[in-house]
Design a protein around this motif. Structure first.
Motif, PDB file in Angstrom:
ATOM      1  N   UNK A  82       6.089 -13.171   0.495  1.00 36.30           N
ATOM      2  CA  UNK A  82       6.798 -11.874   0.252  1.00 36.30           C
ATOM      3  C   UNK A  82       5.803 -11.117  -0.829  1.00 36.30           C
ATOM      4  N   UNK A  83       5.272 -11.781  -1.992  1.00 37.42           N
ATOM      5  CA  UNK A  83       4.963 -11.296  -2.892  1.00 37.42           C
ATOM      6  C   UNK A  83       3.517 -10.738  -2.333  1.00 37.42           C
ATOM      7  N   UNK A  84       2.677 -11.723  -1.416  1.00 36.45           N
ATOM      8  CA  UNK A  84       1.606 -11.021  -1.012  1.00 36.45           C
ATOM      9  C   UNK A  84       1.773  -9.562   0.024  1.00 36.45           C
ATOM     10  N   UNK A  85       2.905  -9.786   0.500  1.00 38.97           N
ATOM     11  CA  UNK A  85       3.110  -8.479   1.418  1.00 38.97           C
ATOM     12  C   UNK A  85       3.254  -7.296   0.364  1.00 38.97           C
ATOM     13  N   UNK A  86       3.896  -7.622  -0.556  1.00 39.70           N
ATOM     14  CA  UNK A  86       3.974  -6.067  -1.871  1.00 39.70           C
ATOM     15  C   UNK A  86       2.770  -5.919  -2.205  1.00 39.70           C
TER      16      UNK A  86
ATOM     17  N   UNK B  25       8.276 -10.451   8.022  1.00 38.59           N
ATOM     18  CA  UNK B  25       7.259  -9.706   6.829  1.00 38.59           C
ATOM     19  C   UNK B  25       6.520  -8.766   7.324  1.00 38.59           C
ATOM     20  N   UNK B  26       5.972  -8.897   8.470  1.00 42.06           N
ATOM     21  CA  UNK B  26       5.118  -7.642   9.002  1.00 42.06           C
ATOM     22  C   UNK B  26       5.749  -6.463   9.167  1.00 42.06           C
ATOM     23  N   UNK B  27       7.126  -6.804   9.871  1.00 42.80           N
ATOM     24  CA  UNK B  27       7.793  -5.502  10.146  1.00 42.80           C
ATOM     25  C   UNK B  27       8.373  -4.961   8.743  1.00 42.80           C
ATOM     26  N   UNK B  28       8.577  -5.539   7.671  1.00 40.41           N
ATOM     27  CA  UNK B  28       8.832  -4.971   6.435  1.00 40.41           C
ATOM     28  C   UNK B  28       7.895  -4.477   5.754  1.00 40.41           C
ATOM     29  N   UNK B  29       6.639  -4.558   5.928  1.00 40.32           N
ATOM     30  CA  UNK B  29       5.456  -3.959   5.309  1.00 40.32           C
ATOM     31  C   UNK B  29       5.582  -2.400   5.328  1.00 40.32           C
ATOM     32  N   UNK B  30       5.671  -1.854   6.717  1.00 40.40           N
ATOM     33  CA  UNK B  30       5.983  -0.271   6.455  1.00 40.40           C
ATOM     34  C   UNK B  30       6.833   0.351   5.606  1.00 40.40           C
ATOM     35  N   UNK B  31       7.986  -0.582   5.431  1.00 43.78           N
ATOM     36  CA  UNK B  31       8.884  -0.076   4.525  1.00 43.78           C
ATOM     37  C   UNK B  31       8.576   0.015   3.178  1.00 43.78           C
ATOM     38  N   UNK B  32       7.690  -0.683   2.703  1.00 42.44           N
ATOM     39  CA  UNK B  32       7.257  -0.792   1.371  1.00 42.44           C
ATOM     40  C   UNK B  32       6.343   0.482   1.120  1.00 42.44           C
ATOM     41  N   UNK B  33       5.581   0.768   2.054  1.00 44.12           N
ATOM     42  CA  UNK B  33       4.706   2.101   2.142  1.00 44.12           C
ATOM     43  C   UNK B  33       5.488   3.352   1.762  1.00 44.12           C
ATOM     44  N   UNK B  34       4.921   4.151   0.767  1.00 40.10           N
ATOM     45  CA  UNK B  34       5.192   5.685   0.495  1.00 40.10           C
ATOM     46  C   UNK B  34       5.033   6.557   1.539  1.00 40.10           C
ATOM     47  N   UNK B  35       5.931   7.631   1.893  1.00 38.16           N
ATOM     48  CA  UNK B  35       5.828   8.511   2.732  1.00 38.16           C
ATOM     49  C   UNK B  35       4.294   9.045   3.140  1.00 38.16           C
ATOM     50  N   UNK B  36       3.843   9.582   4.028  1.00 39.61           N
ATOM     51  CA  UNK B  36       2.451  10.036   4.267  1.00 39.61           C
ATOM     52  C   UNK B  36       2.333  11.492   3.450  1.00 39.61           C
TER      53      UNK B  36
ATOM     54  N   UNK C 203      11.208  -2.656  -5.263  1.00 40.09           N
ATOM     55  CA  UNK C 203       9.529  -2.940  -4.672  1.00 40.09           C
ATOM     56  C   UNK C 203       8.949  -1.700  -4.281  1.00 40.09           C
ATOM     57  N   UNK C 204       9.604  -1.011  -3.330  1.00 38.28           N
ATOM     58  CA  UNK C 204       8.835   0.121  -2.824  1.00 38.28           C
ATOM     59  C   UNK C 204       8.479   1.219  -3.845  1.00 38.28           C
ATOM     60  N   UNK C 205       9.283   1.255  -4.919  1.00 41.34           N
ATOM     61  CA  UNK C 205       8.892   2.197  -6.203  1.00 41.34           C
ATOM     62  C   UNK C 205       7.831   1.482  -6.886  1.00 41.34           C
ATOM     63  N   UNK C 206       7.799   0.246  -7.054  1.00 40.42           N
ATOM     64  CA  UNK C 206       6.623  -0.290  -7.581  1.00 40.42           C
ATOM     65  C   UNK C 206       5.248  -0.218  -6.953  1.00 40.42           C
ATOM     66  N   UNK C 207       5.453  -0.178  -5.613  1.00 47.75           N
ATOM     67  CA  UNK C 207       4.246   0.102  -4.846  1.00 47.75           C
ATOM     68  C   UNK C 207       3.933   1.470  -4.807  1.00 47.75           C
TER      69      UNK C 207
ATOM     70  N   UNK D  90      -3.783  -5.373 -10.706  1.00 52.03           N
ATOM     71  CA  UNK D  90      -3.883  -4.654 -11.869  1.00 52.03           C
ATOM     72  C   UNK D  90      -2.871  -3.501 -11.899  1.00 52.03           C
ATOM     73  N   UNK D  91      -2.962  -2.940 -10.925  1.00 49.71           N
ATOM     74  CA  UNK D  91      -1.851  -1.524 -10.714  1.00 49.71           C
ATOM     75  C   UNK D  91      -0.849  -1.651 -10.708  1.00 49.71           C
ATOM     76  N   UNK D  92      -0.203  -2.927 -10.150  1.00 50.34           N
ATOM     77  CA  UNK D  92       0.943  -3.419  -9.718  1.00 50.34           C
ATOM     78  C   UNK D  92       1.586  -3.984 -11.331  1.00 50.34           C
ATOM     79  N   UNK D  93       0.799  -4.446 -11.986  1.00 54.77           N
ATOM     80  CA  UNK D  93       1.036  -5.040 -13.581  1.00 54.77           C
ATOM     81  C   UNK D  93       0.803  -4.152 -14.472  1.00 54.77           C
ATOM     82  N   UNK D  94       0.146  -2.906 -14.252  1.00 56.76           N
ATOM     83  CA  UNK D  94       0.154  -2.183 -15.205  1.00 56.76           C
ATOM     84  C   UNK D  94      -1.089  -2.144 -16.381  1.00 56.76           C
ATOM     85  N   UNK D  95      -2.080  -2.916 -15.732  1.00 55.32           N
ATOM     86  CA  UNK D  95      -3.442  -3.199 -16.455  1.00 55.32           C
ATOM     87  C   UNK D  95      -4.325  -2.026 -16.074  1.00 55.32           C
TER      88      UNK D  95
END
Length: 525
Positions: free
Chosen positions: A209-213, A235-246, A419-423, A489-494
């Motif tokens: 799950x973390x790798x998918x994020x 997991x594959x089907x939930x990956x697009x739901x994490x992506x922002x709008x185009x 999670x989508x907001x973090x992405x 680094x982008x996810x962790x804010x570095x």
């Protein structure tokens, strides 16, 4: 003689075509020239009936229809409207004023009504870029053509209506032609609503799950290996739901590709969410890569542009289909070459591969016994070649959840919206960092530019160089590890990838357990 403008599509690009209609003395005959395929040549019979049923007689002399330039291949029925209108203009029934800067697109029925055609959106874009001021399209294609704001779009139902509008007469009330039945084709590409699927549905598999994020945050490719039923497809089907709008520009490009393939929904002509493509493992190379016997159309790779291409049971795909992934994964585009035509389609997608560990799927399972030999398992794994595996950024091996996880569920895990907001926040950091460059996500940055412009911290750089000198990773793999480190680094804010970020990226690459600051992403707030 008359000259009417239309558009020829060469892949996603379009070029103006001048449809010339000449009525001359001679034996009664209708000839279509200009490197036209069978679909266009057959149009003379459709156009003849449509013209006769629209209020004028077909010339009882020789009619020559030329599609210029003659060295450009022409295909598709969308030239019908220009041909039929050209006959009216050549007979001086319709004035020529206003036709020079106007494009006509549409397929004619025998009674003169207009049917919807594929590729209206890219054709309208090409007409606007060529400097045309107005485009006539079938009423069924009006919504997608209006997505182009720089050109006037007129939706019409029939050839009689076009003639009446150009003559300034009262328009007839012709019934519309029913839209194309896209139910079968639309299933080829689908958009998964962001609020329907949640990572909390996946029991266990915290590392996966973390790798998918992480994959969603930087646009990275993902390989999931494990026995049946452990959650690879979920997991594959939930990956697009994490992506922002185009983005608006990306949305228009993706919509144009779907219009060209004939799978753009008529009720939602502008695709806002990233597409999700899941071809069956029996799909042909033309279906996945693109092509066709008459008209070169985009395949699943291009329809997944700015979205996700999911190949379930990846080793079961034909070898030529899997090997065709090599160049698009590096270049972000597909080049389909035929003897008479070469088409280029964009194909910058996220690839997700799911595979069982062996043909029976039970290798490493604690519930089922695997009866495959070591040689059989090795041959099965080798169906995914080394160059393909080397192009995959993240490798994860999923194991069956324990009895405790099955009984008690997951416990605390962040909601999908969080999670989508973090992405989205991580992608915003990438856009700011890559501003002024042609790239938007970490996975798209070439290795040379990444090493020169955005290296990791000194300790992280030394760790990566040590891995390369020790032949533990290839130079290309090192570039992919650095891209992954930036996403972490982008996810962790570095501000720059630390040595922990680089080590975590190496773990993701090798399939080892994930540690470091990024592991806290799955902790509930």
């Amino acid at each position: 003689m008359a000259a009417i403008a239309s558009i020829a599509l060469d892949g996603l690009a379009g070029r103006p075509v001048e449809v010339e209609v000449d009525i001359a003395s001679g034996l009664s005959a209708t000839v279509v020239v200009g490197l036209a395929d069978t679909t266009v040549s057959e149009a003379r019979n459709r156009v003849r009936s449509a013209v006769v049923n629209s209020g004028t007689a077909w010339p009882d002399t020789r009619v020559t229809i030329n599609l210029a330039p003659s060295n450009l291949p022409k295909s598709g029925p969308h030239y019908d409207l220009a041909m039929g209108l050209g006959v009216f203009v050549a007979k001086s029934v319709v004035p020529t004023e206003g036709l020079a800067r106007t494009v006509f697109l549409g397929e004619l029925a025998l009674d003169g009504r207009l049917r919807a055609v594929r590729g209206v959106l890219p054709a309208t874009l090409a007409a606007a870029e060529a400097g045309f001021e107005r485009v006539f399209v079938p009423e069924s294609n009006l919504a997608e053509a209006r997505l182009v704001p720089t050109i006037e779009v007129v939706g019409v139902r029939s050839l009689r209506q076009v003639v009446a509008m150009l003559r300034g007469e009262e328009e007839p009330d012709d019934p519309p032609v029913p839209p194309l039945d896209e139910s079968a084709d639309a299933a080829w590409s689908r958009v998964i609503p962001s609020g329907r699927l949640d990572l909390t549905d996946v029991v266990g598999q915290d590392d996966a799950c973390l790798a998918t994020v992480i994959a969603a945050s930087g646009g990275h490719h993902l390989l999931l290996t494990g026995p049946p039923g452990v959650g690879k497809t979920m997991l594959a089907q939930r990956l697009p739901a994490l992506l922002p709008d185009l983005e608006p520009e990306d949305s228009l490009e993706v919509s144009a590709l779907h219009s060209l393939a004939g799978v753009l929904p008529s009720d939602v002509p502008m695709l806002i969410r990233p597409p999700f493509l899941e071809p069956h493992h029996t799909a042909s190379a033309a279906a996945v890569v693109g092509g066709g016997s008459r008209v070169v159309r985009p395949g699943a790779m291009s329809l997944a542009h700015h979205g996700v291409l999911f190949l379930d049971e990846a080793p079961e795909f034909a070898i030529n289909v899997l090997e065709a992934l090599r160049q698009p994964l590096e270049s972000g585009q597909v080049v389909v070459s035929r003897s008479a035509q070469t088409a280029v389609f964009p194909a910058r997608f996220q690839l997700v591969l799911a595979t069982n560990p062996c043909p029976c799927g039970h290798a490493g399972s604690v519930m089922q016994r695997c009866e495959c030999s070591a040689a059989t398992r090795r041959r099965y794994a080798d169906r995914l070649s080394g160059p393909i595996r080397d192009r995959i950024d993240i490798h994860r091996t999923l194991v069956e959840p324990s009895r405790r996880e099955l009984v008690h569920g997951l416990g605390a895990r962040p909601a999908m919206a969080d999670l989508a907001a973090r992405v989205a926040e991580a992608r915003a950091r990438q856009r700011r960092r890559l501003a002024g460059t042609p790239w938007r996500v970490n996975a798209a940055v070439p290795g040379v530019d990444l090493r020169k412009g955005w290296p990791a911290e000194e300790e992280g750089t030394r760790l990566l160089e040590h891995q390369v000198r020790g032949h533990k990773v290839t130079p290309r793999s090192a570039d992919r590890v650095l891209r992954l480190a930036w996403s972490i680094a982008d996810l962790c804010g570095h501000d720059r990838p630390t040595i922990d970020d680089v080590q975590t990226a190496l773990d993701l690459r090798r399939g080892s357990p994930i540690g470091g600051d990024v592991a806290r992403l799955l902790e509930a707030a």
